[in-house]
Enzyme design. Structure first.
Site, PDB file in Angstrom:
ATOM      1  N   PRO A  28       0.789  -1.228   0.000  1.00  0.00           N
ATOM      2  CA  PRO A  28       0.000   0.000   0.000  1.00  0.00           C
ATOM      3  C   PRO A  28       0.820   1.277   0.000  1.00  0.00           C
ATOM      4  O   PRO A  28       1.845   1.369   0.688  1.00  0.00           O
ATOM      5  CB  PRO A  28      -0.834  -0.104   1.285  1.00  0.00           C
ATOM      6  CG  PRO A  28      -0.138  -1.122   2.112  1.00  0.00           C
ATOM      7  CD  PRO A  28       0.515  -2.074   1.159  1.00  0.00           C
ATOM      8  N   ASN A  29       0.339   2.218  -0.781  1.00  0.00           N
ATOM      9  CA  ASN A  29       0.870   3.589  -0.879  1.00  0.00           C
ATOM     10  C   ASN A  29       2.183   3.688  -1.651  1.00  0.00           C
ATOM     11  O   ASN A  29       2.679   4.785  -1.901  1.00  0.00           O
ATOM     12  CB  ASN A  29       1.016   4.227   0.519  1.00  0.00           C
ATOM     13  CG  ASN A  29      -0.295   4.260   1.271  1.00  0.00           C
ATOM     14  OD1 ASN A  29      -1.271   4.789   0.733  1.00  0.00           O
ATOM     15  ND2 ASN A  29      -0.362   3.671   2.440  1.00  0.00           N
ATOM     16  N   GLU A  87      12.186  -9.409   2.718  1.00  0.00           N
ATOM     17  CA  GLU A  87      11.452  -8.225   3.188  1.00  0.00           C
ATOM     18  C   GLU A  87      12.302  -6.981   2.920  1.00  0.00           C
ATOM     19  O   GLU A  87      13.495  -6.957   3.233  1.00  0.00           O
ATOM     20  CB  GLU A  87      11.190  -8.370   4.690  1.00  0.00           C
ATOM     21  CG  GLU A  87      10.494  -7.167   5.310  1.00  0.00           C
ATOM     22  CD  GLU A  87      10.284  -7.328   6.824  1.00  0.00           C
ATOM     23  OE1 GLU A  87      10.420  -8.472   7.345  1.00  0.00           O
ATOM     24  OE2 GLU A  87      10.006  -6.326   7.488  1.00  0.00           O
ATOM     25  N   HIS A 142      12.494  -2.567   3.003  1.00  0.00           N
ATOM     26  CA  HIS A 142      11.972  -1.242   3.349  1.00  0.00           C
ATOM     27  C   HIS A 142      12.897  -0.181   2.794  1.00  0.00           C
ATOM     28  O   HIS A 142      14.130  -0.331   2.860  1.00  0.00           O
ATOM     29  CB  HIS A 142      11.830  -1.078   4.863  1.00  0.00           C
ATOM     30  CG  HIS A 142      10.915  -2.094   5.439  1.00  0.00           C
ATOM     31  ND1 HIS A 142       9.562  -2.035   5.265  1.00  0.00           N
ATOM     32  CD2 HIS A 142      11.169  -3.240   6.119  1.00  0.00           C
ATOM     33  CE1 HIS A 142       9.010  -3.099   5.823  1.00  0.00           C
ATOM     34  NE2 HIS A 142       9.967  -3.851   6.344  1.00  0.00           N
ATOM     35  N   ILE A 143      12.291   0.871   2.283  1.00  0.00           N
ATOM     36  CA  ILE A 143      13.066   1.985   1.747  1.00  0.00           C
ATOM     37  C   ILE A 143      13.698   2.759   2.903  1.00  0.00           C
ATOM     38  O   ILE A 143      14.887   3.086   2.899  1.00  0.00           O
ATOM     39  CB  ILE A 143      12.144   2.899   0.906  1.00  0.00           C
ATOM     40  CG1 ILE A 143      11.578   2.112  -0.282  1.00  0.00           C
ATOM     41  CG2 ILE A 143      12.893   4.151   0.442  1.00  0.00           C
ATOM     42  CD1 ILE A 143      10.367   2.761  -0.927  1.00  0.00           C
ATOM     43  N   SER A 144      12.877   3.037   3.908  1.00  0.00           N
ATOM     44  CA  SER A 144      13.357   3.791   5.076  1.00  0.00           C
ATOM     45  C   SER A 144      13.921   2.824   6.117  1.00  0.00           C
ATOM     46  O   SER A 144      13.683   1.614   6.054  1.00  0.00           O
ATOM     47  CB  SER A 144      12.197   4.590   5.681  1.00  0.00           C
ATOM     48  OG  SER A 144      11.187   3.704   6.153  1.00  0.00           O
ATOM     49  N   ASN A 161       8.143  -5.337  -0.473  1.00  0.00           N
ATOM     50  CA  ASN A 161       7.912  -4.220   0.436  1.00  0.00           C
ATOM     51  C   ASN A 161       6.422  -4.206   0.737  1.00  0.00           C
ATOM     52  O   ASN A 161       5.619  -3.754  -0.086  1.00  0.00           O
ATOM     53  CB  ASN A 161       8.361  -2.903  -0.192  1.00  0.00           C
ATOM     54  CG  ASN A 161       8.295  -1.753   0.796  1.00  0.00           C
ATOM     55  OD1 ASN A 161       7.669  -1.876   1.856  1.00  0.00           O
ATOM     56  ND2 ASN A 161       8.928  -0.642   0.465  1.00  0.00           N
ATOM     57  N   TYR A 206      10.944   8.992   1.569  1.00  0.00           N
ATOM     58  CA  TYR A 206      11.029   7.963   0.533  1.00  0.00           C
ATOM     59  C   TYR A 206      11.755   8.400  -0.742  1.00  0.00           C
ATOM     60  O   TYR A 206      11.902   7.603  -1.667  1.00  0.00           O
ATOM     61  CB  TYR A 206       9.614   7.469   0.190  1.00  0.00           C
ATOM     62  CG  TYR A 206       8.906   6.852   1.380  1.00  0.00           C
ATOM     63  CD1 TYR A 206       9.371   5.672   1.950  1.00  0.00           C
ATOM     64  CD2 TYR A 206       7.795   7.460   1.966  1.00  0.00           C
ATOM     65  CE1 TYR A 206       8.749   5.102   3.059  1.00  0.00           C
ATOM     66  CE2 TYR A 206       7.155   6.893   3.076  1.00  0.00           C
ATOM     67  CZ  TYR A 206       7.638   5.727   3.612  1.00  0.00           C
ATOM     68  OH  TYR A 206       7.021   5.163   4.700  1.00  0.00           O
ATOM     69  N   ALA A 230       2.818  -0.689   5.084  1.00  0.00           N
ATOM     70  CA  ALA A 230       2.276  -0.724   6.449  1.00  0.00           C
ATOM     71  C   ALA A 230       1.734  -2.096   6.843  1.00  0.00           C
ATOM     72  O   ALA A 230       1.625  -2.402   8.037  1.00  0.00           O
ATOM     73  CB  ALA A 230       1.195   0.338   6.601  1.00  0.00           C
ATOM     74  N   ASP A 286       1.345 -15.586   6.933  1.00  0.00           N
ATOM     75  CA  ASP A 286       0.927 -16.964   6.626  1.00  0.00           C
ATOM     76  C   ASP A 286       1.086 -17.274   5.135  1.00  0.00           C
ATOM     77  O   ASP A 286       1.462 -18.391   4.769  1.00  0.00           O
ATOM     78  CB  ASP A 286      -0.534 -17.176   7.033  1.00  0.00           C
ATOM     79  CG  ASP A 286      -0.714 -17.241   8.549  1.00  0.00           C
ATOM     80  OD1 ASP A 286       0.305 -17.251   9.271  1.00  0.00           O
ATOM     81  OD2 ASP A 286      -1.875 -17.273   9.008  1.00  0.00           O
ATOM     82  N   ARG A 326       5.092  10.783  -2.613  1.00  0.00           N
ATOM     83  CA  ARG A 326       4.723  10.531  -1.232  1.00  0.00           C
ATOM     84  C   ARG A 326       5.887  10.848  -0.300  1.00  0.00           C
ATOM     85  O   ARG A 326       6.961  10.258  -0.424  1.00  0.00           O
ATOM     86  CB  ARG A 326       4.387   9.044  -1.120  1.00  0.00           C
ATOM     87  CG  ARG A 326       4.164   8.561   0.274  1.00  0.00           C
ATOM     88  CD  ARG A 326       4.183   7.040   0.339  1.00  0.00           C
ATOM     89  NE  ARG A 326       3.854   6.606   1.677  1.00  0.00           N
ATOM     90  CZ  ARG A 326       4.075   5.386   2.154  1.00  0.00           C
ATOM     91  NH1 ARG A 326       4.624   4.467   1.383  1.00  0.00           N
ATOM     92  NH2 ARG A 326       3.761   5.081   3.375  1.00  0.00           N
ATOM     93  N   ARG A 338      12.200   5.290  13.088  1.00  0.00           N
ATOM     94  CA  ARG A 338      10.885   5.936  12.953  1.00  0.00           C
ATOM     95  C   ARG A 338       9.987   5.558  14.144  1.00  0.00           C
ATOM     96  O   ARG A 338      10.460   5.111  15.165  1.00  0.00           O
ATOM     97  CB  ARG A 338      10.293   5.546  11.593  1.00  0.00           C
ATOM     98  CG  ARG A 338      11.196   5.981  10.429  1.00  0.00           C
ATOM     99  CD  ARG A 338      10.613   5.648   9.081  1.00  0.00           C
ATOM    100  NE  ARG A 338       9.370   6.363   8.859  1.00  0.00           N
ATOM    101  CZ  ARG A 338       8.512   6.080   7.884  1.00  0.00           C
ATOM    102  NH1 ARG A 338       8.785   5.084   7.042  1.00  0.00           N
ATOM    103  NH2 ARG A 338       7.396   6.768   7.740  1.00  0.00           N
TER     104      ARG A 338
HETATM  105  C1  DQA Z   1       8.021   1.152   4.344  1.00  0.00           C
HETATM  106  C2  DQA Z   1       7.980   1.403   5.848  1.00  0.00           C
HETATM  107  C3  DQA Z   1       6.587   1.178   6.400  1.00  0.00           C
HETATM  108  O1  DQA Z   1       6.561   1.420   7.800  1.00  0.00           O
HETATM  109  C4  DQA Z   1       5.605   2.125   5.740  1.00  0.00           C
HETATM  110  O2  DQA Z   1       4.304   1.882   6.204  1.00  0.00           O
HETATM  111  C5  DQA Z   1       5.670   2.074   4.261  1.00  0.00           C
HETATM  112  C6  DQA Z   1       6.977   1.971   3.601  1.00  0.00           C
HETATM  113  C7  DQA Z   1       9.393   1.495   3.723  1.00  0.00           C
HETATM  114  O3  DQA Z   1       9.619   1.103   2.593  1.00  0.00           O
HETATM  115  O4  DQA Z   1      10.207   2.176   4.353  1.00  0.00           O
HETATM  116  O5  DQA Z   1       4.663   2.193   3.567  1.00  0.00           O
HETATM  117  O6  DQA Z   1       7.786  -0.225   4.110  1.00  0.00           O
END
Ligand code: DQA
Length: 142
Positions: A12-13, A98, A100-102, A74, A25, A77, A87, A20, A107
């Protein structure tokens, strides 16, 4: 030998990357970042899928999870909330990294818990869009 098949999967997002919260990001769109990944890994069959819907991400994991060589995921959230995605990763054979960009540990504390790490082969985060490249390299080294 056939090319490796790797799916880059965004939750999502992440369709809004580039627009964004650029302070967190960055300014790159996923389109341009994905094109750069394809250029960097010409020997890999790279596919891309994004959804804002939890069940669609799960359906995609089911679809690729018995034939692909890896998933760079990724989950946005949903990382912090989704037992169903945990699962689904456990249910498939394909290794999932897994991403994550950040750096989620710098955070809010609610981002410090991942419900999916235990089902993944490993985690890469905090390197901006380069996290995706590092994850592909990690999958290639498996
Ligand atoms: C994220 C970190 C998550 O906490 C956040 O909800 C995202 C992006 C990242 O790529 O840093 O949507 O996965």
């Amino acid at each position: 030998m056939e090319n490796k098949k790797i799916l880059v999967l965004n939750g999502p997002n992440l369709n809004l990357l580039g627009k964004r919260e650029p302070g967190i990001y960055g300014n790159d769109s996923m389109e341009s970042a994905f094109a750069a990944l394809q250029e960097r890994f010409p020997q890999v069959q790279l596919d891309y899928y994004q959804s804002n819907v939890e069940g669609e991400l799960i359906n995609k994991l089911h679809e690729v999870g018995f034939t692909y060589d890896g998933v760079v995921f990724n989950a946005g959230a949903y990382t912090h909330t989704s037992v169903a995605i945990h699962d689904a990763i456990n249910a498939i054979n394909t290794p999932v990294v897994e991403v994550h960009i950040s750096n989620v540990y710098q955070r809010e504390t609610y981002r410090h818990t991942s419900l999916i790490t235990g089902a993944c082969v490993g985690v890469i985060g905090g390197f901006g869009m380069d996290s995706y490249r590092l994850a592909i390299e990690a999958l290639q080294a498996l």
